[in-house]
Structures are given as structure tokens and as C-alpha cells.
Design an enzyme around this catalytic site. Sequence first.
Site, PDB file in Angstrom:
ATOM      1  N   GLY A  14       0.876  -1.124  -0.130  1.00  0.00           N
ATOM      2  CA  GLY A  14      -0.061  -0.052  -0.084  1.00  0.00           C
ATOM      3  C   GLY A  14       0.763   1.383   0.030  1.00  0.00           C
ATOM      4  O   GLY A  14       2.002   1.317   0.374  1.00  0.00           O
ATOM      5  N   ASP A 118       5.583  -6.220   5.159  1.00  0.00           N
ATOM      6  CA  ASP A 118       5.945  -7.512   5.354  1.00  0.00           C
ATOM      7  C   ASP A 118       5.949  -8.342   3.970  1.00  0.00           C
ATOM      8  O   ASP A 118       6.633  -9.214   3.773  1.00  0.00           O
ATOM      9  CB  ASP A 118       5.288  -8.085   6.566  1.00  0.00           C
ATOM     10  CG  ASP A 118       3.562  -7.938   6.336  1.00  0.00           C
ATOM     11  OD1 ASP A 118       3.328  -7.496   5.219  1.00  0.00           O
ATOM     12  OD2 ASP A 118       3.016  -8.810   7.105  1.00  0.00           O
ATOM     13  N   THR A 120       6.118  -7.221   0.862  1.00  0.00           N
ATOM     14  CA  THR A 120       7.432  -6.712  -0.081  1.00  0.00           C
ATOM     15  C   THR A 120       8.490  -7.340   0.301  1.00  0.00           C
ATOM     16  O   THR A 120       9.528  -7.727  -0.294  1.00  0.00           O
ATOM     17  CB  THR A 120       7.365  -5.166  -0.076  1.00  0.00           C
ATOM     18  OG1 THR A 120       5.958  -4.736  -0.518  1.00  0.00           O
ATOM     19  CG2 THR A 120       8.366  -4.947  -1.157  1.00  0.00           C
ATOM     20  N   ASP A 142       0.971   0.922   9.613  1.00  0.00           N
ATOM     21  CA  ASP A 142       0.380   0.002  10.632  1.00  0.00           C
ATOM     22  C   ASP A 142       1.447  -0.143  11.841  1.00  0.00           C
ATOM     23  O   ASP A 142       1.171  -0.621  12.999  1.00  0.00           O
ATOM     24  CB  ASP A 142       0.220  -1.383  10.222  1.00  0.00           C
ATOM     25  CG  ASP A 142      -0.861  -1.453   8.834  1.00  0.00           C
ATOM     26  OD1 ASP A 142      -1.819  -0.462   8.890  1.00  0.00           O
ATOM     27  OD2 ASP A 142      -0.781  -2.322   8.283  1.00  0.00           O
ATOM     28  N   GLY A 185      -4.765  -0.279  10.348  1.00  0.00           N
ATOM     29  CA  GLY A 185      -3.705  -0.880  11.462  1.00  0.00           C
ATOM     30  C   GLY A 185      -3.527  -2.765  11.181  1.00  0.00           C
ATOM     31  O   GLY A 185      -2.817  -3.084  11.899  1.00  0.00           O
ATOM     32  N   GLU A 223      -9.349  -1.459  13.470  1.00  0.00           N
ATOM     33  CA  GLU A 223     -10.045  -2.093  12.312  1.00  0.00           C
ATOM     34  C   GLU A 223     -10.074  -3.584  12.649  1.00  0.00           C
ATOM     35  O   GLU A 223     -10.889  -4.582  12.122  1.00  0.00           O
ATOM     36  CB  GLU A 223      -9.711  -1.855  10.897  1.00  0.00           C
ATOM     37  CG  GLU A 223      -8.217  -2.391  10.543  1.00  0.00           C
ATOM     38  CD  GLU A 223      -7.794  -1.896   9.108  1.00  0.00           C
ATOM     39  OE1 GLU A 223      -8.721  -1.614   8.178  1.00  0.00           O
ATOM     40  OE2 GLU A 223      -6.492  -2.158   8.784  1.00  0.00           O
TER      41      GLU A 223
HETATM   42  O1  F6P Z   1      -1.152  -2.164   5.666  1.00  0.00           O
HETATM   43  C1  F6P Z   1      -1.317  -0.751   5.380  1.00  0.00           C
HETATM   44  C2  F6P Z   1      -3.027  -0.709   5.242  1.00  0.00           C
HETATM   45  O2  F6P Z   1      -3.580   0.418   5.051  1.00  0.00           O
HETATM   46  C3  F6P Z   1      -3.754  -1.495   6.455  1.00  0.00           C
HETATM   47  O3  F6P Z   1      -3.947  -0.685   7.685  1.00  0.00           O
HETATM   48  C4  F6P Z   1      -5.208  -1.765   5.616  1.00  0.00           C
HETATM   49  O4  F6P Z   1      -5.720  -2.753   6.533  1.00  0.00           O
HETATM   50  C5  F6P Z   1      -4.831  -2.041   4.409  1.00  0.00           C
HETATM   51  O5  F6P Z   1      -3.731  -1.794   4.178  1.00  0.00           O
HETATM   52  C6  F6P Z   1      -5.926  -1.826   3.327  1.00  0.00           C
HETATM   53  O6  F6P Z   1      -5.307  -2.079   2.222  1.00  0.00           O
HETATM   54  P1  F6P Z   1      -6.217  -1.671   0.857  1.00  0.00           P
HETATM   55  O7  F6P Z   1      -5.512  -0.230   0.466  1.00  0.00           O
HETATM   56  O8  F6P Z   1      -5.843  -2.614  -0.016  1.00  0.00           O
HETATM   57  O9  F6P Z   1      -7.856  -1.551   1.043  1.00  0.00           O
END
Ligand code: F6P
Length: 350
Positions: A14, A118, A120, A142, A185, A223
Site C-alpha cells: 500500500g 511484510d 514486499t 500500521d 492497522g 479495524e
Molecule cells: O497495511 C496498510 C493498510 O492500510 C492497512 O492498515 C489496511 O488494513 C490495508 O492496508 C488496506 O489495504 P487496501 O489499500 O488494499 O484497502
Amino acid sequence: MGKIKRIGVLTGGGDCPGLNAVIRAVVKTGLIEHGFEAVGILDGYDGLVRNNMIELGYENVSGILTQGGTILGTSNTAHPFQYVPPGGDASKAEDRSDDCLKNFQNAGLDVLFCIGGDGTLSIARQLGDIGMPVVGVPKTIDNDLYGTDVTFGFDTAVQIVAEALDRLHTTAMSHHRVIILETMGRYAGWLALVGGMAGGGDVILIPEIEYDLKRFSLIVVSEGVKRPDGGLVVRERVESSHDQLRLGGIGAHLAHIIQHATRLESRAVVLGHVQRGGTPTAYDRVLATRFGHEAVVQAVAGNYGVMVGLRGTGIVPVPLTEIADRQRLVDPGCEQVRAARSVGTCFGDA
Ligand code: F6P
């Protein structure tokens, strides 16, 4: 291993505030201190599989320190060892790691800097196992990566959570409402914990501490917190992703239960990707620059297969094998939790 002349850099997973600051630090340190040429791999490992790369000169990385996102693009699904093209069928994954190695060699690269979380970094380790010299840089809002005290991007996301809470306080007070702020998170509660402390949340619910529902006004919920009956609230499943579950919705679930139980109007606010956007804080800009610089130092020393991490006040190399399949969760007895409790914050437990 011969002397380094050409370096590659990619961002995976992300997006996160500070990615551009790391790219800038890696490329500028390489150019200024060592005269390296630099290549950017586009869209994370997707660009390595499909040979999608650009030359990176000084001018490409000037002025990007403060920019959010990543100038190279990213992907949280591209996996060289189980590759599915964007929009493709996840059941038809192929091992394209040989193509990655070929593209890396044909581009004349001597080392690949992988900036990511993690997923990557575990792919970086696998590429190291097949002979590609790699150095990792830990990224995630996170803050759940093992091997570093802090990841860049976390401080910016905490700032955004705190600002959101400052704004929500006024509505909660004026309308005598319960307001629940749901943070990101994943399975770690760092963002809710530290953001909640900074924003003075009455209650902070994190996956690491079991809770009971009581009567509260401003609640911060991570979450990854489970429903009272035990299950995670999953928004979506992404088959081709390293971590397939996309969490989301616990805030609305709790708001419904609280409103029913207390007859107090309850609202849920999901911060979502707002937490990952925009300019990094000064702290993240500096941490990202230190990480990027130290990653080049490690490569020049021939120390491959490592990630750079913050330990105490210094940046140190950490073997990628040491961080694989581990998460840095909140210890319920840690000093931050104790400090929050001491000022009356409730974690929903006894
Ligand atoms: O790992 C970063 C993060 O933003 C998490 O906090 C979240 O659960 C996830 O990525 C959301 O992923 P996406 O952008 O695929 O919705």
C-alpha cells in the site's frame, strides 16, 4: 560481488507517506556519494516481472521529499513467485521469478532496494534466495513490522487520527452522541493506540486487548478488533494479495450495538485511506531519509539480504530472515498502554 555501478529501487504494498522521501534518499545518496546510476521499477514487483523500468536522474527525485504516494507507483498484489497480471485470474498464478532475475540482469543492476511492508520484504528475501542482491526498507502506517521500533509513515497516520479525533470531539460533545472512529492497522493496534492517546479518546479498542462494551462517548477502534461474538469484520477478500483479508466495518457494527443498548445516538466514522495520504510529517521525512541513506551504506558494504531498522536511536541492519512471518503487535502491558490507562483511558477490559 563486484563494485556497484547501477542500483534499482521499487516500492511495494500500500502507498504510505514517506515513500518518495526514501526513493529520494536512496537515489541521491547513490548519485552524490558514489556516482551510481539509478533505475526505478514501476508498480512494485509488477514492473520487475514485466520489465517496466525508468532511469532516475537527480532531477526526477528533486522536490519529492514532501510528496505523498510514490512516484514509482506500487502494487499490493504483484508477486513474482505467484504472479497474476493485474485484473487476472488468481487461480492461474505463475512463477515469474526467472523473468525478474533476467530483467534485473539485463538492466545492468547490481542491487535492488525494496521499500515495503511484510509482503514486499518477504518477496525481497525470496529474490535474495535466488541470487538477487537486495536491501529492504520498512514501510507501513500500521507500524507492525518486526525488526524495527518504528516504520516510516506511522507518525503521519497517527497525526491524521489525532486530528480527526480533535474534530469529532466537538460533535460528540454538542450532540451528546457516541462517536466511534475506526482506524486502519490490520491485526496490530498501534495506530488506534497512539492516535487515540494523542487525540484523547475516552476508549481505545485494539486487537491485542479483549473488551466488553460499556457506556462511552468517543471511541477509537482498530479495524482488527473482533466483534463481541468473536469474529473479525472483513470488508473484502483479495485472492491475489499477500494478506488476503481487507478489514473494515467494526466501527459501524459497534455503533449499532451501542445505540441499541444505550439509546444514545451513535455514529461511526471510518478514516480509511485518508490515513495513508498527503505529505509526511517532519519526523517521517527524516526517518525515511535516514533509512534510505543507511540502505545504500549497507549495499556498499556488500551486506545484502537485510532490512534497515530503527533500534533505539540508531539505524541498524536486520536480516530479512529474522523478520519473516513475524508481526510486531502491541504488548498489552507496554508503557504506552500503562500511560494511557493512567490518564483514564479505557481499553474496554475489566
Ligand atoms: O497495511 C496498510 C493498510 O492500510 C492497512 O492498515 C489496511 O488494513 C490495508 O492496508 C488496506 O489495504 P487496501 O489499500 O488494499 O484497502
